[in-house]
Scaffold this motif. Structure first.
Motif, PDB file in Angstrom:
ATOM      1  N   ARG A 110       0.829  -1.208   0.000  1.00  0.00           N
ATOM      2  CA  ARG A 110       0.000   0.000   0.000  1.00  0.00           C
ATOM      3  C   ARG A 110       0.862   1.256   0.000  1.00  0.00           C
ATOM      4  O   ARG A 110       0.552   2.233  -0.690  1.00  0.00           O
ATOM      5  CB  ARG A 110      -0.936  -0.008   1.205  1.00  0.00           C
ATOM      6  CG  ARG A 110      -2.111  -0.960   1.087  1.00  0.00           C
ATOM      7  CD  ARG A 110      -3.188  -0.663   2.123  1.00  0.00           C
ATOM      8  NE  ARG A 110      -2.676  -0.854   3.475  1.00  0.00           N
ATOM      9  CZ  ARG A 110      -2.767  -1.993   4.153  1.00  0.00           C
ATOM     10  NH1 ARG A 110      -3.356  -3.052   3.606  1.00  0.00           N
ATOM     11  NH2 ARG A 110      -2.288  -2.088   5.381  1.00  0.00           N
ATOM     12  N   SER A 111       1.946   1.220   0.748  1.00  0.00           N
ATOM     13  CA  SER A 111       2.843   2.381   0.782  1.00  0.00           C
ATOM     14  C   SER A 111       3.474   2.621  -0.583  1.00  0.00           C
ATOM     15  O   SER A 111       3.617   3.771  -1.021  1.00  0.00           O
ATOM     16  CB  SER A 111       3.928   2.169   1.841  1.00  0.00           C
ATOM     17  OG  SER A 111       3.362   2.038   3.132  1.00  0.00           O
ATOM     18  N   ALA A 112       3.862   1.540  -1.272  1.00  0.00           N
ATOM     19  CA  ALA A 112       4.463   1.687  -2.599  1.00  0.00           C
ATOM     20  C   ALA A 112       3.466   2.272  -3.583  1.00  0.00           C
ATOM     21  O   ALA A 112       3.804   3.149  -4.399  1.00  0.00           O
ATOM     22  CB  ALA A 112       4.979   0.340  -3.094  1.00  0.00           C
ATOM     23  N   VAL A 113       2.218   1.785  -3.537  1.00  0.00           N
ATOM     24  CA  VAL A 113       1.184   2.313  -4.424  1.00  0.00           C
ATOM     25  C   VAL A 113       0.915   3.779  -4.124  1.00  0.00           C
ATOM     26  O   VAL A 113       0.828   4.614  -5.032  1.00  0.00           O
ATOM     27  CB  VAL A 113      -0.109   1.485  -4.298  1.00  0.00           C
ATOM     28  CG1 VAL A 113      -1.259   2.150  -5.025  1.00  0.00           C
ATOM     29  CG2 VAL A 113       0.113   0.079  -4.841  1.00  0.00           C
ATOM     30  N   THR A 114       0.814   4.121  -2.844  1.00  0.00           N
ATOM     31  CA  THR A 114       0.555   5.512  -2.471  1.00  0.00           C
ATOM     32  C   THR A 114       1.673   6.432  -2.934  1.00  0.00           C
ATOM     33  O   THR A 114       1.426   7.509  -3.491  1.00  0.00           O
ATOM     34  CB  THR A 114       0.384   5.614  -0.942  1.00  0.00           C
ATOM     35  OG1 THR A 114      -0.716   4.801  -0.530  1.00  0.00           O
ATOM     36  CG2 THR A 114       0.132   7.057  -0.521  1.00  0.00           C
ATOM     37  N   ALA A 115       2.920   6.009  -2.717  1.00  0.00           N
ATOM     38  CA  ALA A 115       4.052   6.842  -3.128  1.00  0.00           C
ATOM     39  C   ALA A 115       4.083   7.035  -4.643  1.00  0.00           C
ATOM     40  O   ALA A 115       4.378   8.138  -5.144  1.00  0.00           O
ATOM     41  CB  ALA A 115       5.355   6.208  -2.645  1.00  0.00           C
ATOM     42  N   THR A 116       3.771   5.989  -5.379  1.00  0.00           N
ATOM     43  CA  THR A 116       3.791   6.092  -6.843  1.00  0.00           C
ATOM     44  C   THR A 116       2.688   7.021  -7.328  1.00  0.00           C
ATOM     45  O   THR A 116       2.917   7.846  -8.230  1.00  0.00           O
ATOM     46  CB  THR A 116       3.619   4.697  -7.467  1.00  0.00           C
ATOM     47  OG1 THR A 116       4.659   3.837  -6.995  1.00  0.00           O
ATOM     48  CG2 THR A 116       3.693   4.785  -8.984  1.00  0.00           C
ATOM     49  N   LEU A 117       1.492   6.915  -6.768  1.00  0.00           N
ATOM     50  CA  LEU A 117       0.404   7.804  -7.169  1.00  0.00           C
ATOM     51  C   LEU A 117       0.732   9.252  -6.844  1.00  0.00           C
ATOM     52  O   LEU A 117       0.406  10.161  -7.617  1.00  0.00           O
ATOM     53  CB  LEU A 117      -0.894   7.380  -6.469  1.00  0.00           C
ATOM     54  CG  LEU A 117      -1.509   6.057  -6.922  1.00  0.00           C
ATOM     55  CD1 LEU A 117      -2.729   5.707  -6.085  1.00  0.00           C
ATOM     56  CD2 LEU A 117      -1.889   6.107  -8.397  1.00  0.00           C
ATOM     57  N   GLU A 118       1.379   9.480  -5.720  1.00  0.00           N
ATOM     58  CA  GLU A 118       1.778  10.848  -5.389  1.00  0.00           C
ATOM     59  C   GLU A 118       2.817  11.366  -6.371  1.00  0.00           C
ATOM     60  O   GLU A 118       2.820  12.553  -6.725  1.00  0.00           O
ATOM     61  CB  GLU A 118       2.323  10.892  -3.961  1.00  0.00           C
ATOM     62  CG  GLU A 118       1.253  10.684  -2.895  1.00  0.00           C
ATOM     63  CD  GLU A 118       1.830  10.626  -1.495  1.00  0.00           C
ATOM     64  OE1 GLU A 118       3.072  10.492  -1.388  1.00  0.00           O
ATOM     65  OE2 GLU A 118       1.057  10.692  -0.529  1.00  0.00           O
ATOM     66  N   HIS A 119       3.699  10.480  -6.846  1.00  0.00           N
ATOM     67  CA  HIS A 119       4.706  10.887  -7.832  1.00  0.00           C
ATOM     68  C   HIS A 119       4.060  11.436  -9.100  1.00  0.00           C
ATOM     69  O   HIS A 119       4.578  12.365  -9.716  1.00  0.00           O
ATOM     70  CB  HIS A 119       5.602   9.698  -8.206  1.00  0.00           C
ATOM     71  CG  HIS A 119       6.798   9.552  -7.305  1.00  0.00           C
ATOM     72  ND1 HIS A 119       7.615  10.592  -6.960  1.00  0.00           N
ATOM     73  CD2 HIS A 119       7.299   8.455  -6.672  1.00  0.00           C
ATOM     74  CE1 HIS A 119       8.583  10.165  -6.168  1.00  0.00           C
ATOM     75  NE2 HIS A 119       8.406   8.874  -5.968  1.00  0.00           N
ATOM     76  N   VAL A 120       2.947  10.822  -9.522  1.00  0.00           N
ATOM     77  CA  VAL A 120       2.307  11.226 -10.776  1.00  0.00           C
ATOM     78  C   VAL A 120       1.084  12.106 -10.539  1.00  0.00           C
ATOM     79  O   VAL A 120       0.251  12.280 -11.430  1.00  0.00           O
ATOM     80  CB  VAL A 120       1.916   9.981 -11.609  1.00  0.00           C
ATOM     81  CG1 VAL A 120       3.144   9.224 -12.050  1.00  0.00           C
ATOM     82  CG2 VAL A 120       0.975   9.071 -10.826  1.00  0.00           C
ATOM     83  N   SER A 121       0.968  12.650  -9.319  1.00  0.00           N
ATOM     84  CA  SER A 121      -0.080  13.631  -8.999  1.00  0.00           C
ATOM     85  C   SER A 121      -1.494  13.070  -9.152  1.00  0.00           C
ATOM     86  O   SER A 121      -2.379  13.726  -9.697  1.00  0.00           O
ATOM     87  CB  SER A 121       0.083  14.894  -9.865  1.00  0.00           C
ATOM     88  OG  SER A 121       1.354  15.457  -9.707  1.00  0.00           O
ATOM     89  N   LEU A 122      -1.691  11.850  -8.667  1.00  0.00           N
ATOM     90  CA  LEU A 122      -3.023  11.252  -8.643  1.00  0.00           C
ATOM     91  C   LEU A 122      -3.477  11.100  -7.192  1.00  0.00           C
ATOM     92  O   LEU A 122      -2.648  10.926  -6.297  1.00  0.00           O
ATOM     93  CB  LEU A 122      -3.025   9.882  -9.330  1.00  0.00           C
ATOM     94  CG  LEU A 122      -2.943   9.876 -10.851  1.00  0.00           C
ATOM     95  CD1 LEU A 122      -2.832   8.444 -11.363  1.00  0.00           C
ATOM     96  CD2 LEU A 122      -4.147  10.562 -11.471  1.00  0.00           C
ATOM     97  N   PRO A 123      -4.778  11.139  -6.943  1.00  0.00           N
ATOM     98  CA  PRO A 123      -5.268  10.958  -5.574  1.00  0.00           C
ATOM     99  C   PRO A 123      -4.918   9.569  -5.050  1.00  0.00           C
ATOM    100  O   PRO A 123      -4.744   8.606  -5.812  1.00  0.00           O
ATOM    101  CB  PRO A 123      -6.786  11.128  -5.712  1.00  0.00           C
ATOM    102  CG  PRO A 123      -6.974  11.888  -6.974  1.00  0.00           C
ATOM    103  CD  PRO A 123      -5.870  11.473  -7.886  1.00  0.00           C
ATOM    104  N   THR A 124      -4.844   9.474  -3.732  1.00  0.00           N
ATOM    105  CA  THR A 124      -4.509   8.189  -3.101  1.00  0.00           C
ATOM    106  C   THR A 124      -5.621   7.674  -2.209  1.00  0.00           C
ATOM    107  O   THR A 124      -5.442   6.644  -1.548  1.00  0.00           O
ATOM    108  CB  THR A 124      -3.227   8.341  -2.257  1.00  0.00           C
ATOM    109  OG1 THR A 124      -3.445   9.340  -1.240  1.00  0.00           O
ATOM    110  CG2 THR A 124      -2.056   8.757  -3.125  1.00  0.00           C
ATOM    111  N   ASP A 125      -6.760   8.343  -2.180  1.00  0.00           N
ATOM    112  CA  ASP A 125      -7.840   7.926  -1.291  1.00  0.00           C
ATOM    113  C   ASP A 125      -8.540   6.680  -1.836  1.00  0.00           C
ATOM    114  O   ASP A 125      -8.419   6.338  -3.013  1.00  0.00           O
ATOM    115  CB  ASP A 125      -8.848   9.057  -1.114  1.00  0.00           C
ATOM    116  CG  ASP A 125      -9.423   9.521  -2.434  1.00  0.00           C
ATOM    117  OD1 ASP A 125     -10.505   9.054  -2.817  1.00  0.00           O
ATOM    118  OD2 ASP A 125      -8.755  10.329  -3.123  1.00  0.00           O
TER     119      ASP A 125
END
Length: 796
Positions: A397-412
């Motif tokens: 989950r942390s890896a997915v969240t970090a990757t989404l933040e990298h590409v400016s997508l929501p993580t909720d």
């Protein structure tokens, strides 16, 4: 091998069919019965003492005829029902059609047979009806599932917008699109019908329980299998031949043969003119791609070490995407590859592509890389688990969240539960980039990764590509975005008509381009013309517009009380971050998306909110150029026919006149006739963008809505398109509503700018004022920065 399988299948199918047709003519008169399961005759006797050979000759016609008739009847009823359920835009119609079929599926086939056996009169016609009734719900379900993405996709919307006939939309487009699925299902369905005949006959429906029928013979003679195996083995073998032969033949019909690539020659010795060749992660030598009628790639060579970014630039159709696909070991049907490709010391061919996970690929059309029936969060977590199976769920989950933040997508959680079709084009693009980042590939191929994205997100992509290179990943960037190329590229390769015309360090190529084509690509676009003076009364007005998207059982607001206006001959640019509602606004104006509140008024005439409620002259007056040009074309018809269609159906032009109009418009956008007489899959993305513009102009519109029309085009083609649009609006008074993330496009064409953020208008005004003296922070972030120099604001 494929031809051998086809011949084998045809032979296996021909034998039982020939026996079914001609067997009764060869059987002769029935002989006297002897003892059951005896050795009398070549194949012995059956359970009532009849000659098995004679029963085999007699038993094929009934089972084949009943199975064929039942299968045809099931498809004649089930396919139209499934198509109607898929194509309807009224949910109650879908429910009315599919819920009774679901109830039928809930009843076991054997129980349904028993119930019908007790009420229906026996006979072959009854048997045909029962077998068809049992197969009908599944056929309708399969048809509906296969037709849904086609019936509600971009190409169907384009055909509705251009008032395409129901025959072209239904059988012509959807029917052609699902025919492979139905053909594959038909073989299995036919064999199932044969075995249902045996079960039904045993229950007293259809043929008699002791009739000469292959299915009945298998069922009734199995008690004497040990005494007389031929009574079961021969009819069973004939049924198996029918099944295997039919499947082999249909497999041949389903597969489009591709021309195999010959084995690549050995990698030649490295010469000294390439400083990185000895330590290169990727080496390409004399790569050539030949189609039947042209050369797509002509002897391209380059090398790329780990940790560097190679930008491949060139006009649309220059061979960039073909080169990228070759690096993946892929090739389009009918294309032959020669040359050599070596990645991390391993040769890459169509026979031996790179190992899974070695190469990440970000395609030009992001929707094609996303699973339409899986939630985006489930796919992301699956990729994370595949890359690090030993890690915990919290680490994934942390890896997915970090990757989404990298590409400016929501993580909720709400965002992760969405399906790909619920995302904007820019969000889909960033999601595909996230997939590639999670895969930890040693080589990343990014095919137009910033197409359709706002400046803030493009900056983030530039930073991420640079970070990947610093982490030791080799990156190949295929792009027309010169701002991005200048910001991230270490090397540049320039392609022109499939050949490499220039290559070298990015600083040298950008500073002093040697080839004429390179200078044209890198030329600074000229300043836009002065603003066009509009009329006092606007031609197009949007007042109080609100719209929503369905998100599960709820509605999610996308536009909130949007109002705008634009005069005849002027250009209104709508800008904003990806997902801010720009495309939804454009679709509401065109009638492709129903507005919940508000009005769209053209020349003091209120337009209906629904596309199908508008008259042909209203459709012709407001035309829409789709963001995904390739998806907006029917893949089964020549491009020229589709461009001439709007002139015929919306302006009632004669076929010859419509074709002449289409060719004239295609010439104006830079496409030759020999290019557009082909199907869309033979054209590049840039060529289809220009063809989509020509199609929209064919109805002589008063308002032209361009949704990222120039996205993914090289600078030369983009300037030609903008010049054409400017000429049309000045000479014909054409009003343009431009949805764009490209500041150069906005500066060249726009007279007025509207800025959207989260579905509301946050800024608007004359183009010159907003481009040069904007006060709103989001406007400045979108229109005043380039990837090389700026960073995204923390709270736009």
């Amino acid at each position: 091998m494929r031809r051998l399988r086809t011949l084998t299948g045809a032979l296996l199918l021909a034998v039982p069919l020939a026996l079914a047709v001609f067997g009764p003519l060869l059987a002769g008169e029935a002989g006297d019965r002897t003892f059951p399961f005896s050795g009398d005759g070549p194949l012995g006797t059956d359970f009532v003492g009849r000659d098995v050979g004679q029963q085999v000759l007699l038993g094929g016609r009934s089972v084949v005829v009943v199975a064929v008739c039942a299968t045809l009847l099931a498809y004649l009823v089930g396919v139209p029902v499934g198509l109607l359920a898929a194509a309807t835009r009224r949910r109650w119609v879908d429910e009315l059609l599919m819920r009774p079929l679901d109830l039928m599926l809930a009843v076991p086939s054997l129980l349904l047979l028993i119930l019908l056996a007790a009420t229906a009169p026996p006979g072959p016609l009854t048997l045909v009806g029962i077998v068809a009734l049992i197969g009908l719900p599944e056929i309708a379900r399969i048809t509906r599932a296969a037709a849904l993405p086609l019936a509600h996709g971009t190409a169907m919307e384009a055909m509705r917008l251009y008032r395409e006939t129901w025959w072209r939309r239904g059988p012509g487009y959807i029917g052609t699109g699902i025919r492979r699925i139905l053909l594959a299902d038909a073989g299995v369905r036919f064999i199932g019908a044969i075995y249902l005949v045996a079960t039904a006959s045993f229950l007293g429906i259809g043929v008699a329980p002791d009739a000469a029928d292959w299915a009945v013979m298998v069922d009734r003679n199995r008690t004497g299998l040990v005494l007389q195996p031929w009574a079961v083995a021969v009819p069973a073998a004939l049924i198996i031949c029918l099944a295997v032969g039919l499947n082999l033949v249909t497999d041949r019909m389903l597969v489009t043969p591709a021309v195999p690539s010959p084995a690549p020659p050995p990698v030649p010795a490295t010469t000294g003119d390439r400083p990185h060749a000895q330590n290169a992660l990727l080496q390409v030598r004399e790569l050539t791609a030949l189609a039947v009628d042209r050369t797509l790639v002509d002897g391209v060579s380059f090398s790329l070490p780990a940790g560097e970014i190679l930008a491949v630039i060139g006009a649309s159709g220059s061979g960039k995407t073909t080169t990228a696909r070759a690096l993946l070991g892929e090739v389009a049907p009918g294309v032959t590859l020669t040359g050599s490709i070596t990645l991390a010391g391993q040769p890459v061919t169509t026979v031996s592509p790179p190992r899974p996970g070695t190469v990440g690929y970000v395609p030009q059309q992001p929707g094609t890389a996303l699973n339409p029936v899986r939630r985006i969060g489930a796919v992301l977590h699956e990729i994370a688990r595949h890359q690090a199976p030993e890690d915990s769920r919290s680490a994934h989950r942390s890896a997915v969240t970090a990757t989404l933040e990298h590409v400016s997508l929501p993580t909720d959680r709400r965002f992760l539960r969405r399906f790909p079709h619920q995302l904007s084009g820019g969000q889909q693009q960033r999601l595909v980039i996230a997939h590639a980042l999670l895969a930890h590939a040693v080589l990343l191929i990014a095919d137009e990764p910033t197409t359709g994205q706002d400046a803030i997100t493009r900056n983030a992509v530039a930073r991420e590509l640079t970070k990947l290179a610093r982490d030791g990943i080799a990156v190949i960037l295929l792009s027309h975005d010169l701002h991005l190329v200048r910001a991230v590229a270490d090397q540049i390769l320039v392609l022109h008509r499939g050949a490499a015309v220039e290559s070298g360090p990015a600083t040298e190529v950008l500073a002093v381009p040697q080839h004429r084509h390179t200078r044209q690509l890198l030329a600074t676009p000229p300043a836009g013309p002065p603003a066009v003076a509009g009329e006092d009364r606007p031609l197009l007005r949007v007042t109080g517009l609100s719209a929503a998207h369905r998100d599960g059982g709820r509605h999610r607001d996308v536009l909130r009380d949007v109002s705008l206006s634009v005069s005849a001959g002027q250009c209104l640019a709508v800008v904003g971050r990806s997902g801010s509602g720009k495309t939804t606004l454009a679709r509401c104006i065109a009638g492709l998306h129903p507005a919940r509140t508000g009005q769209v008024i053209l020349a003091e005439h209120r337009l209906a909110a629904q596309l199908d409620q508008r008259q042909p002259h209203e459709l012709g007056a407001v035309q829409y150029v789709f963001q995904d040009a390739r998806a907006s074309f029917n893949p089964y018809r020549p491009v020229l026919d589709q461009i001439a269609g709007p002139a015929r159906r919306l302006r009632y032009a004669a076929p010859d006149q419509a074709r002449h109009t289409a060719l004239h418009l295609l010439e104006r956008v830079g496409l030759a006739e020999h290019t557009v007489i082909q199907r869309p899959d033979r054209l590049s993305g840039g060529e289809l963008h220009r063809a989509a513009l020509a199609r929209a102009l064919a109805s002589e519109p008063r308002v032209l809505i361009c949704d990222e029309t120039t996205a993914g085009l090289d600078s030369v083609t983009r300037h030609g398109i903008l010049t054409l649009l400017d000429e049309l609006r000045r000479t014909l008074g054409l009003t343009v509503v431009m949805i764009s993330h490209d500041r150069d496009v906005v500066a060249h064409l726009a007279d007025h700018i509207v800025v959207l953020d989260d579905g509301t208008v946050v800024d608007s005004g004359p183009a010159d004022a907003l481009l040069n003296h904007a006060h709103h922070p989001l406007t400045r972030a979108l229109l005043h920065i380039h990837p090389a120099t700026a960073a995204a604001p923390s709270n736009p």
